[in-house]
Scaffold this active site. Structure first.
Site, PDB file in Angstrom:
ATOM      1  N   CYS A 138     -15.603   3.164   3.431  1.00 37.67           N
ATOM      2  CA  CYS A 138     -15.091   4.511   3.686  1.00 37.67           C
ATOM      3  C   CYS A 138     -13.622   4.631   3.278  1.00 37.67           C
ATOM      4  O   CYS A 138     -12.728   4.236   4.031  1.00 37.67           O
ATOM      5  CB  CYS A 138     -15.266   4.847   5.166  1.00 37.67           C
ATOM      6  SG  CYS A 138     -14.588   6.455   5.591  1.00 37.67           S
ATOM      7  N   CYS A 141     -11.414   6.719   5.533  1.00 39.12           N
ATOM      8  CA  CYS A 141     -11.067   6.114   6.830  1.00 39.12           C
ATOM      9  C   CYS A 141      -9.980   5.062   6.651  1.00 39.12           C
ATOM     10  O   CYS A 141      -9.077   4.951   7.476  1.00 39.12           O
ATOM     11  CB  CYS A 141     -12.253   5.383   7.464  1.00 39.12           C
ATOM     12  SG  CYS A 141     -13.814   6.208   7.353  1.00 39.12           S
ATOM     13  N   ASP A 142     -10.099   4.247   5.601  1.00 35.15           N
ATOM     14  CA  ASP A 142      -9.286   3.034   5.510  1.00 35.15           C
ATOM     15  C   ASP A 142      -8.238   3.048   4.403  1.00 35.15           C
ATOM     16  O   ASP A 142      -7.430   2.120   4.310  1.00 35.15           O
ATOM     17  CB  ASP A 142     -10.210   1.817   5.314  1.00 35.15           C
ATOM     18  CG  ASP A 142     -11.167   1.669   6.482  1.00 35.15           C
ATOM     19  OD1 ASP A 142     -10.777   2.021   7.607  1.00 35.15           O
ATOM     20  OD2 ASP A 142     -12.305   1.221   6.277  1.00 35.15           O
TER      21      ASP A 142
END
Ligand code: NDP
Length: 317
Positions: A138, A141-142
């Site tokens: 992701c 997200c990261d």
């Protein structure tokens, strides 16, 4: 000791746009639905940032905020939304029997499966080793953790293109590892990637190994060894993050052997319907759709599933 059983008219499994829309419609149809949110409450949209293509949001909306709104809306209509995972679903006879990880037992007149799909990984050993320590599924997200550092994105579809473009604003360089000599992504996305000076596409390359360092429990990625599938040549790229964006698989393990699935594991629904081969069991969203996979199409099929459940239940009375 006899086990207490909750009897419900409509049981909804999964809490993405399909599940919540089904919950809104089922509540308004007086089916008093119970929803179990599953492993990833809110579904895949909770792992994205801005959603620009859901009608009704002229300025766009953050994925997690949209899912929180959908939950509020479903609860306001009366849906019983619960945090937990369905561990067993016996669909062999009616009422359907369901067990959850909070130790509850249910008998349901109808079931709506809206368990969605999850990101696929390459399946190599080193990927597993560095998951959460340099390997991610992701980018939104990261990506932030790799500010100013070089990273790689694997895949050539719209997800990979979107991830590479997103990361190009944060990191120092993006290697896009593509196993063929063309992108699967839509023309406009592909062109944006090709035109972006921060993205280098490595055509015809596959990942042999992700390498890094290990110091006790502390692990971190510092490179990947790639192979050119045309020439057999190997090379190492220096990267701190490795993002996998090679598609998704449907979350249907719970229903294998009970419900008709296609070759890729997606639930087969009847044409123009969310009905499955089991009467009273309906499927909505990405778990039965490998073509469109959009929040809006998932929401639409969630609506269909609730309407079809309500009609089906009233025909049984
Ligand atoms: P896709 O299935 O479209 O693409 C997967 C990509 O990963 C392909 O390039 C594929 O290569 C590659 N791939 C698959 N397995 C491997 C492997 N083992 N090793 C290396 N590469 C691999 O998945 P997406 O998630 O990109 O997209 C899914 C759907 O969602 C599509 O319909 C897409 O259009 C849509 N989407 C739309 C967006 C938007 O409109 N903004 C954003 C994101 C997705 P190959 O081409 O060789 O098969």
């Amino acid at each position: 000791m006899t086990q207490e059983i909750e009897k419900v008219k409509s049981f909804i499994i999964g809490s993405g746009p399909a599940g919540y829309t089904a919950a809104i419609y089922a509540s308004r149809a007086n089916l008093s639905p119970v929803m179990y949110q599953g492993m990833e409450p809110g579904g895949q949209l909770t792992t994205t940032t801005e959603v620009e293509n859901f009608p009704g949001y002229p300025e766009g909306v953050e994925g997690p905020a949209m899912m929180a709104d959908l939950q509020k809306q479903a609860e306001r209509m009366g849906a019983d939304v619960r945090w937990g995972v369905v561990t067993k679903a016996d669909l062999s006879e009616r009422p359907f029997k369901i067990e959850t990880d909070d130790g509850k037992y249910f008998e349901a007149e109808s079931v709506i499966i809206a368990t969605g799909a999850s990101a696929k990984y390459l399946g190599i050993e080193s990927e597993e080793k560095y998951k959460g320590a340099g390997v991610s599924g992701c980018a939104t997200c990261d990506g932030f953790f790799y500010k100013g550092k070089p990273v790689a994105v694997v895949g050539g579809g719209d997800t990979a293109a979107e991830d590479a473009l997103y990361l190009s604003n944060i990191v120092s360089k993006v290697y896009m590892i593509v196993r063929r000599d063309e992108l699967r992504a839509s023309k406009v996305m592909a062109q944006r990637v090709i035109d972006n000076p921060a993205i280098e596409i490595l055509w015809n390359h596959v990942t042999k190994e992700i390498v890094g360092t290990e110091n006790g429990f502390m692990k971190s990625v510092n490179g990947a060894i790639l192979e050119n599938v045309k020439t057999g040549e190997e090379k190492k790229i220096d990267i701190d993050g490795f993002f996998v964006a090679i598609g998704h698989h449907p979350n249907t393990q719970l229903f294998e052997g009970q419900i008709d699935l296609d070759q890729q594991g997606y639930i087969i629904t009847k044409p123009n319907s969310t009905a499955t081969n089991i009467e009273g069991v309906f499927a909505a969203g990405d778990v039965q759709d490998h073509i469109f996979r959009q929040a809006i199409t998932a929401a639409g099929s969630g609506c269909m599933a609730a309407i079809e459940s309500e009609r089906w239940i009233s025909e049984q009375d």
